[in-house]
Design a protein around this motif. Structure first.
Motif, PDB file in Angstrom:
ATOM      1  N   PHE A 112       0.798  -1.211   0.000  1.00  0.00           N
ATOM      2  CA  PHE A 112       0.000   0.000   0.000  1.00  0.00           C
ATOM      3  C   PHE A 112       0.836   1.269   0.000  1.00  0.00           C
ATOM      4  O   PHE A 112       0.294   2.371  -0.064  1.00  0.00           O
ATOM      5  CB  PHE A 112      -0.947   0.001   1.202  1.00  0.00           C
ATOM      6  N   ARG A 113       2.164   1.102   0.068  1.00  0.00           N
ATOM      7  CA  ARG A 113       3.071   2.257  -0.056  1.00  0.00           C
ATOM      8  C   ARG A 113       3.817   2.207  -1.392  1.00  0.00           C
ATOM      9  O   ARG A 113       4.828   2.867  -1.580  1.00  0.00           O
ATOM     10  CB  ARG A 113       4.052   2.291   1.113  1.00  0.00           C
ATOM     11  N   TYR A 114       3.304   1.389  -2.323  1.00  0.00           N
ATOM     12  CA  TYR A 114       3.799   1.293  -3.701  1.00  0.00           C
ATOM     13  C   TYR A 114       5.194   0.686  -3.815  1.00  0.00           C
ATOM     14  O   TYR A 114       5.830   0.789  -4.861  1.00  0.00           O
ATOM     15  CB  TYR A 114       3.799   2.659  -4.403  1.00  0.00           C
ATOM     16  N   LYS A 115       5.681   0.050  -2.765  1.00  0.00           N
ATOM     17  CA  LYS A 115       7.005  -0.575  -2.798  1.00  0.00           C
ATOM     18  C   LYS A 115       6.824  -2.057  -3.146  1.00  0.00           C
ATOM     19  O   LYS A 115       6.889  -2.941  -2.298  1.00  0.00           O
ATOM     20  CB  LYS A 115       7.713  -0.404  -1.455  1.00  0.00           C
ATOM     21  N   TYR A 116       6.592  -2.309  -4.427  1.00  0.00           N
ATOM     22  CA  TYR A 116       6.168  -3.632  -4.860  1.00  0.00           C
ATOM     23  C   TYR A 116       7.248  -4.702  -4.712  1.00  0.00           C
ATOM     24  O   TYR A 116       6.949  -5.843  -4.351  1.00  0.00           O
ATOM     25  CB  TYR A 116       5.683  -3.566  -6.316  1.00  0.00           C
ATOM     26  N   LEU A 117       8.490  -4.368  -5.003  1.00  0.00           N
ATOM     27  CA  LEU A 117       9.554  -5.360  -4.885  1.00  0.00           C
ATOM     28  C   LEU A 117       9.778  -5.747  -3.427  1.00  0.00           C
ATOM     29  O   LEU A 117       9.980  -6.922  -3.100  1.00  0.00           O
ATOM     30  CB  LEU A 117      10.849  -4.833  -5.508  1.00  0.00           C
ATOM     31  N   GLU A 118       9.744  -4.743  -2.528  1.00  0.00           N
ATOM     32  CA  GLU A 118       9.874  -5.034  -1.098  1.00  0.00           C
ATOM     33  C   GLU A 118       8.700  -5.872  -0.610  1.00  0.00           C
ATOM     34  O   GLU A 118       8.858  -6.781   0.199  1.00  0.00           O
ATOM     35  CB  GLU A 118       9.953  -3.738  -0.299  1.00  0.00           C
ATOM     36  N   SER A 119       7.508  -5.551  -1.135  1.00  0.00           N
ATOM     37  CA  SER A 119       6.311  -6.306  -0.758  1.00  0.00           C
ATOM     38  C   SER A 119       6.424  -7.758  -1.209  1.00  0.00           C
ATOM     39  O   SER A 119       6.073  -8.688  -0.471  1.00  0.00           O
ATOM     40  CB  SER A 119       5.063  -5.666  -1.375  1.00  0.00           C
ATOM     41  N   GLU A 120       6.927  -7.960  -2.432  1.00  0.00           N
ATOM     42  CA  GLU A 120       7.086  -9.326  -2.942  1.00  0.00           C
ATOM     43  C   GLU A 120       8.053 -10.117  -2.059  1.00  0.00           C
ATOM     44  O   GLU A 120       7.803 -11.298  -1.740  1.00  0.00           O
ATOM     45  CB  GLU A 120       7.610  -9.299  -4.374  1.00  0.00           C
ATOM     46  N   LYS A 121       9.128  -9.487  -1.635  1.00  0.00           N
ATOM     47  CA  LYS A 121      10.106 -10.161  -0.781  1.00  0.00           C
ATOM     48  C   LYS A 121       9.470 -10.574   0.542  1.00  0.00           C
ATOM     49  O   LYS A 121       9.652 -11.720   1.008  1.00  0.00           O
ATOM     50  CB  LYS A 121      11.288  -9.235  -0.512  1.00  0.00           C
ATOM     51  N   SER A 122       8.706  -9.670   1.156  1.00  0.00           N
ATOM     52  CA  SER A 122       8.058  -9.972   2.436  1.00  0.00           C
ATOM     53  C   SER A 122       7.003 -11.057   2.282  1.00  0.00           C
ATOM     54  O   SER A 122       6.895 -11.957   3.121  1.00  0.00           O
ATOM     55  CB  SER A 122       7.423  -8.701   3.015  1.00  0.00           C
ATOM     56  N   MET A 123       6.211 -10.981   1.210  1.00  0.00           N
ATOM     57  CA  MET A 123       5.165 -11.982   0.992  1.00  0.00           C
ATOM     58  C   MET A 123       5.770 -13.358   0.742  1.00  0.00           C
ATOM     59  O   MET A 123       5.244 -14.383   1.187  1.00  0.00           O
ATOM     60  CB  MET A 123       4.275 -11.574  -0.183  1.00  0.00           C
ATOM     61  N   ASN A 124       6.879 -13.402   0.022  1.00  0.00           N
ATOM     62  CA  ASN A 124       7.571 -14.672  -0.192  1.00  0.00           C
ATOM     63  C   ASN A 124       8.030 -15.280   1.129  1.00  0.00           C
ATOM     64  O   ASN A 124       7.916 -16.492   1.344  1.00  0.00           O
ATOM     65  CB  ASN A 124       8.774 -14.477  -1.118  1.00  0.00           C
ATOM     66  N   LEU A 125       8.555 -14.435   2.010  1.00  0.00           N
ATOM     67  CA  LEU A 125       8.991 -14.918   3.320  1.00  0.00           C
ATOM     68  C   LEU A 125       7.805 -15.373   4.161  1.00  0.00           C
ATOM     69  O   LEU A 125       7.903 -16.324   4.941  1.00  0.00           O
ATOM     70  CB  LEU A 125       9.759 -13.812   4.044  1.00  0.00           C
ATOM     71  N   PRO A 147      -2.382 -10.736  -6.863  1.00  0.00           N
ATOM     72  CA  PRO A 147      -2.432  -9.487  -7.653  1.00  0.00           C
ATOM     73  C   PRO A 147      -1.112  -8.729  -7.645  1.00  0.00           C
ATOM     74  O   PRO A 147      -0.785  -8.049  -8.619  1.00  0.00           O
ATOM     75  CB  PRO A 147      -3.558  -8.693  -6.978  1.00  0.00           C
ATOM     76  N   LEU A 148      -0.356  -8.842  -6.558  1.00  0.00           N
ATOM     77  CA  LEU A 148       0.971  -8.218  -6.526  1.00  0.00           C
ATOM     78  C   LEU A 148       1.855  -8.823  -7.610  1.00  0.00           C
ATOM     79  O   LEU A 148       2.559  -8.102  -8.336  1.00  0.00           O
ATOM     80  CB  LEU A 148       1.611  -8.408  -5.154  1.00  0.00           C
ATOM     81  N   ASN A 149       1.816 -10.138  -7.737  1.00  0.00           N
ATOM     82  CA  ASN A 149       2.591 -10.806  -8.785  1.00  0.00           C
ATOM     83  C   ASN A 149       2.135 -10.380 -10.175  1.00  0.00           C
ATOM     84  O   ASN A 149       2.952 -10.237 -11.086  1.00  0.00           O
ATOM     85  CB  ASN A 149       2.483 -12.320  -8.633  1.00  0.00           C
ATOM     86  N   MET A 150       0.819 -10.171 -10.345  1.00  0.00           N
ATOM     87  CA  MET A 150       0.316  -9.693 -11.636  1.00  0.00           C
ATOM     88  C   MET A 150       0.961  -8.355 -11.984  1.00  0.00           C
ATOM     89  O   MET A 150       1.356  -8.117 -13.132  1.00  0.00           O
ATOM     90  CB  MET A 150      -1.211  -9.524 -11.589  1.00  0.00           C
ATOM     91  N   MET A 151       1.043  -7.478 -10.986  1.00  0.00           N
ATOM     92  CA  MET A 151       1.641  -6.162 -11.211  1.00  0.00           C
ATOM     93  C   MET A 151       3.094  -6.289 -11.653  1.00  0.00           C
ATOM     94  O   MET A 151       3.604  -5.463 -12.423  1.00  0.00           O
ATOM     95  CB  MET A 151       1.553  -5.334  -9.923  1.00  0.00           C
ATOM     96  N   LEU A 152       3.764  -7.348 -11.190  1.00  0.00           N
ATOM     97  CA  LEU A 152       5.166  -7.581 -11.532  1.00  0.00           C
ATOM     98  C   LEU A 152       5.314  -8.469 -12.768  1.00  0.00           C
ATOM     99  O   LEU A 152       6.424  -8.876 -13.105  1.00  0.00           O
ATOM    100  CB  LEU A 152       5.883  -8.211 -10.338  1.00  0.00           C
TER     101      LEU A 152
END
Length: 264
Positions: A112-125, A147-152
């Motif tokens: 929600f702060r538009y930091k998609y790569l950081e979000s992907e890393k956290s979600m993977n963990l 949906p985050l993965n879709m954005m990426l």
């Protein structure tokens, strides 16, 4: 323990609140205050890990973040997430399921702060540390991770989306990959209330950029084959869509205007 008591009490409170004005403070608010006090007191403890009572601060962080996210006030979680990230030790001693919960809320905050790569890393963990006994929680992770993965530019197989009962992602995923504006807009309208409920409607709208990217790719391929009529059709579709496309990033305040984030 506190949060388990707070949610049923909050539901009862909301019902009684409508019947009388003489009601005590919200149980959920009182629970958050209690947890934040626990967090503050745990910070000043000087015992060494892993037997330190300071471990309680990590648990308090998770429950406080859960409450704020359910209220749609994710910005309030920032100071708690920052504290965990600055800790030199202690986190590694937590059980995997607790780590999974923390990474989940950290991932949502980044999302929600538009930091998609950081979000992907956290979600993977979060996925990595999620235990098999937490199937419902694993599904909640995927609710936002997909949906985050879709954005990426990463799209899951339809079988996986069906497995988790995510019908609202199936056609949108196809629309993104095929560059189909009509399909995308139809699915967004169909599931608008659903996306508002879980707090990602504005995020999902941004997937239109992926649709347009693949639409232009189809136009380029058509041009290579000298399919002039096909190009004109694609250009007309794109021009029609421009009225709905917003190039600016939405602000944090806009997220507060959508419905509260809720778990399924």
């Amino acid at each position: 323990m506190i949060s388990n008591i707070a949610y049923p009490a909050e539901n009862k409170y909301q019902k009684v609140k409508e019947e009388t004005k003489d009601v005590a403070e919200s149980p959920l608010k009182m629970a958050k205050t209690c947890l934040e006090n626990i967090f503050s007191k745990c910070q000043i403890i000087k015992e060494q890990f892993p037997d330190s009572r300071k471990m309680g601060a990590f648990y308090a962080v998770i429950h406080v973040c859960e409450m704020y996210f359910k209220e749609g006030k994710f910005r309030m979680c920032l100071r708690f997430i920052d504290w965990v990230n600055k800790m030199q030790d202690g986190f590694e001693h937590l059980p995997d399921y607790v780590k999974s919960s923390y990474y989940y809320y950290e991932g949502l905050l980044y999302l929600f702060r538009y930091k998609y790569l950081e979000s992907e890393k956290s979600m993977n963990l979060s996925v990595k540390n999620c235990t098999k006994e937490k199937d419902k929680f694993f599904r909640n992770i995927q609710l936002y991770f997909i949906p985050l993965n879709m954005m990426l530019g990463i799209f899951q197989e339809e079988e996986m989306l069906e497995k988790f009962n995510f019908p609202y992602y199936i056609q949108i995923s196809k629309a993104c990959q095929e560059g189909s504006l009509g399909m995308f807009e139809a699915e967004m309208a169909k599931y608008e209330n659903k996306f508002l409920k879980i707090g990602i409607f504005l995020f999902m709208e941004k997937l239109k950029n992926i649709v347009l990217r693949n639409l232009f790719k189809k136009a380029y391929e058509a041009n290579q084959s000298n399919h002039i009529n096909q190009i004109e059709t694609l250009v007309d579709q794109y021009n029609k869509s421009l009225e709905d496309v917003k190039s600016e990033d939405y602000t944090v305040d806009e997220y507060d205007k959508v419905d509260k984030i809720g778990m399924e």
